[in-house]
Design a protein around this motif. Structure first.
Motif, PDB file in Angstrom:
ATOM      1  N   ILE A 133      34.109  33.664 123.770  1.00 28.45           N
ATOM      2  CA  ILE A 133      32.949  34.500 123.468  1.00 28.45           C
ATOM      3  C   ILE A 133      32.345  34.074 122.127  1.00 28.45           C
ATOM      4  N   VAL A 176      31.469  40.812 118.216  1.00 28.76           N
ATOM      5  CA  VAL A 176      30.961  40.138 119.404  1.00 28.76           C
ATOM      6  C   VAL A 176      29.445  39.981 119.276  1.00 28.76           C
ATOM      7  N   TYR A 181      29.209  33.972 126.651  1.00 31.39           N
ATOM      8  CA  TYR A 181      30.449  34.318 127.326  1.00 31.39           C
ATOM      9  C   TYR A 181      30.755  33.195 128.318  1.00 31.39           C
ATOM     10  N   PHE A 194      35.385  40.445 130.474  1.00 29.42           N
ATOM     11  CA  PHE A 194      35.217  39.174 129.776  1.00 29.42           C
ATOM     12  C   PHE A 194      36.174  38.990 128.609  1.00 29.42           C
ATOM     13  N   THR A 199      41.725  35.026 125.029  1.00 26.82           N
ATOM     14  CA  THR A 199      40.313  34.902 124.672  1.00 26.82           C
ATOM     15  C   THR A 199      40.199  34.360 123.251  1.00 26.82           C
ATOM     16  N   GLY A 201      37.235  33.019 120.118  1.00 27.02           N
ATOM     17  CA  GLY A 201      35.850  33.163 119.683  1.00 27.02           C
ATOM     18  C   GLY A 201      35.307  31.879 119.091  1.00 27.02           C
TER      19      GLY A 201
END
Length: 233
Positions: A133, A176, A181, A194, A199, A201
């Motif tokens: 993300i 965020v 994404y 998501f 995950t 960044g």
């Protein structure tokens, strides 16, 4: 790996009516995301998801597919982006199209840096993550935030941690950004969102990148930034 890029553009914006087709520096807002997506070599297919004929027409004029209008259940204020994407994946699978990855490009973040997506795909290619993300530096820092309680009483938002006046002493915090994404399709289907456990960044710290246009004030600020930094779709 085959990637499906999805641009979700609901027609019922209440705070800024008609924003997706409103001209941002002379070009419909949605066209910024469409043109970016069509230039990316890693995107095998680009689909716009909308419930509005006006947005569908503007998208088709940019040469992108709008295979159907979004059903009413997925066009409400409470419908999630994940639900919209899962519906598209299911529809595509029924006609024989499958994808390894899904990229979601919110049209309310019109200015994107291609290098961020290169970095995101590099994480996926190395198999160190299931989702990527876009994030941006939090400003103001949450250590400077308070709960505002009855009688004007202030209670530290940062779990009682000492408030530091020197910003350089604060630990880095990101939020965020809403502009990027990228996720494995099977993980999205299994997790339903998501933000699965694996995950990472990608930092999007340029002034134009992390804008998220929801209001007239957002629009004015985003357009001024894009103009100042010489951005174009």
């Amino acid at each position: 790996m085959k990637t499906l890029a999805i641009i979700p553009a609901r027609g019922g914006s209440k705070r800024l009516p008609g924003k997706n087709t409103k001209r941002f520096l002379g070009v419909p807002l949605i066209a910024w995301s469409i043109r970016f997506a069509r230039r990316q070599q890693r995107f095998d297919e680009v689909i716009v998801s909308t419930d509005a004929e006006e947005i569908a027409d503007a998208s088709r004029a940019e040469g992108v597919d709008v295979p159907y209008l979004r059903p009413a259940a997925l066009a409400s204020d409470t419908a999630t982006s994940a639900a919209v994407v899962l519906d598209i994946l299911a529809r595509e699978r029924r006609i024989g199209n499958t994808f390894d990855l899904v990229a979601l490009l919110q049209p309310t973040s019109p200015v994107r840096e291609p290098s961020r997506w290169t970095e995101a795909f590099a994480y996926i290619d190395r198999d160190v993550t299931d989702a990527v993300i876009g994030v941006a530096p939090a400003h103001p820092h949450p250590n400077y935030a308070f709960h505002w309680e009855q009688g004007g009483k202030l209670r530290s938002f940062a779990d009682g941690k000492q408030i530091t006046l020197r910003s350089q002493d604060l630990p880095p915090v990101v939020y965020v950004a809403g502009n990027m994404y990228l996720i494995r399709s099977t993980v999205l289907e299994a997790h339903g969102g998501f933000f699965p456990p694996r995950t990472v960044g990608v930092l999007c710290d340029q002034p134009c990148e992390a804008v998220d246009i929801d209001t007239e004030a957002d629009w004015v600020a985003a357009e001024a930034l894009a103009k100042h930094y010489g951005k174009s779709p």
